[in-house]
Scaffold this active site. Sequence first.
Site, PDB file in Angstrom:
ATOM      1  N   ARG A 111     -13.974 -21.620 -22.470  1.00 42.24           N
ATOM      2  CA  ARG A 111     -13.773 -21.762 -23.906  1.00 42.24           C
ATOM      3  C   ARG A 111     -15.131 -21.783 -24.588  1.00 42.24           C
ATOM      4  O   ARG A 111     -16.069 -22.441 -24.129  1.00 42.24           O
ATOM      5  CB  ARG A 111     -13.013 -23.053 -24.234  1.00 42.24           C
ATOM      6  N   ILE A 123     -10.147 -23.014 -10.933  1.00 41.54           N
ATOM      7  CA  ILE A 123     -10.931 -21.792 -11.097  1.00 41.54           C
ATOM      8  C   ILE A 123     -12.323 -21.968 -10.496  1.00 41.54           C
ATOM      9  O   ILE A 123     -12.813 -21.100  -9.763  1.00 41.54           O
ATOM     10  CB  ILE A 123     -11.021 -21.391 -12.578  1.00 41.54           C
ATOM     11  N   HIS A 128     -11.587 -11.583 -24.250  1.00 37.33           N
ATOM     12  CA  HIS A 128     -10.756 -12.694 -23.755  1.00 37.33           C
ATOM     13  C   HIS A 128      -9.609 -12.164 -22.889  1.00 37.33           C
ATOM     14  O   HIS A 128      -8.428 -12.365 -23.180  1.00 37.33           O
ATOM     15  CB  HIS A 128     -10.201 -13.530 -24.898  1.00 37.33           C
ATOM     16  N   GLU A 148     -11.439 -15.823 -32.625  1.00 38.85           N
ATOM     17  CA  GLU A 148     -10.794 -14.697 -31.955  1.00 38.85           C
ATOM     18  C   GLU A 148      -9.524 -14.316 -32.700  1.00 38.85           C
ATOM     19  O   GLU A 148      -8.886 -15.186 -33.291  1.00 38.85           O
ATOM     20  CB  GLU A 148     -10.442 -15.072 -30.504  1.00 38.85           C
ATOM     21  N   THR A 202     -16.117 -17.843 -19.273  1.00 31.42           N
ATOM     22  CA  THR A 202     -14.752 -17.331 -19.363  1.00 31.42           C
ATOM     23  C   THR A 202     -13.777 -18.467 -19.657  1.00 31.42           C
ATOM     24  O   THR A 202     -12.561 -18.272 -19.570  1.00 31.42           O
ATOM     25  CB  THR A 202     -14.331 -16.633 -18.047  1.00 31.42           C
TER      26      THR A 202
END
Length: 317
Positions: A234, A153, A283, A263, A232
């Site tokens: 954790r 990423i 999320h 969450e 984005t």
Amino acid sequence: MPLVVIPDDYQYATKHIQALYQNSDFEVVSLGAVDRDPKAEAWLAKADALILIRERTLINGQFLSKTPNLKLISQTGKVAYNIDLELCAQRGIAVVEGAGSPVAAAELTWLLIQNSIRKFVPSVETMKKGLWQTEFGDTVAGKTLGIVGYGKIGQMIAKYAQAFDMQVQVWGSTRAQEQARQEGLIVPNSREDFFQTSDVITLHQRLVKETAGNVTFSDLTQMKTTAVLVNTARSGLIEAGALEKALDLGTPGFAALDVFDIEPIWDINHPLLKRENVLCSPHIGYVTKSCYDIYFESAFKNVERYFAGDKSHVINR
């Protein structure tokens, strides 16, 4: 016929994924949030296998007490902290992991970066209130993007940033820094330099013991008052409570978050949702049709392999 249950499918999105329903030898059931879905307890009690949506569902002793028939857990993507592998092995429950894609998470990260710098969301919201041009945003071109971690990423984000004429610098493991240097990116002389000189910092490390709380209050207070922190990855990568305290001091000046300590967030009065210097999304980094297709096709193939007698992909034997 093995029963495959997909817990915590908040949107029941998996009902529309064809790969899950093409094998008539399996029954597949999607559940909403397991603490809210009235059918969850009954289905979990009968489940032979679970397919987990990333790390949404915490697999511990309390959860496994509800799944007496469970034989297999198939994780979408890579297994992480959400599954107690040793406990599963003790109870004879096999765990397998699948494949994923970095594209959706990378694209959301870039969306949050541009939204934050350009102040796009506040401009849209004030226009709905009858106001016009209330925000004075900026361009990303010419600014410095700092990437913490340089995996799949992070590497995609670097390419996006370069295409928009940003300078890119990297901090992280020795491997990450060395790869960044080889690709011609900036690796600052110190951690302090990295946080002090970045206009945007985005986090892209896996949450493991070595990275938990890795971004500290001291790190954050090194940032510019005009800087943006994007997470984005954790929530646990940031020292507990550090971001809120740093935002109160104005360093960084803004944060864009897709991940949170607990969450899902159902409370509309959650403190982060009330902050004008924070942009929150629920999320959704991996929540796209194309990403789900990849995740669940891989996860279901792993279920088929296991019940066909192939256990070579089990990771907790």
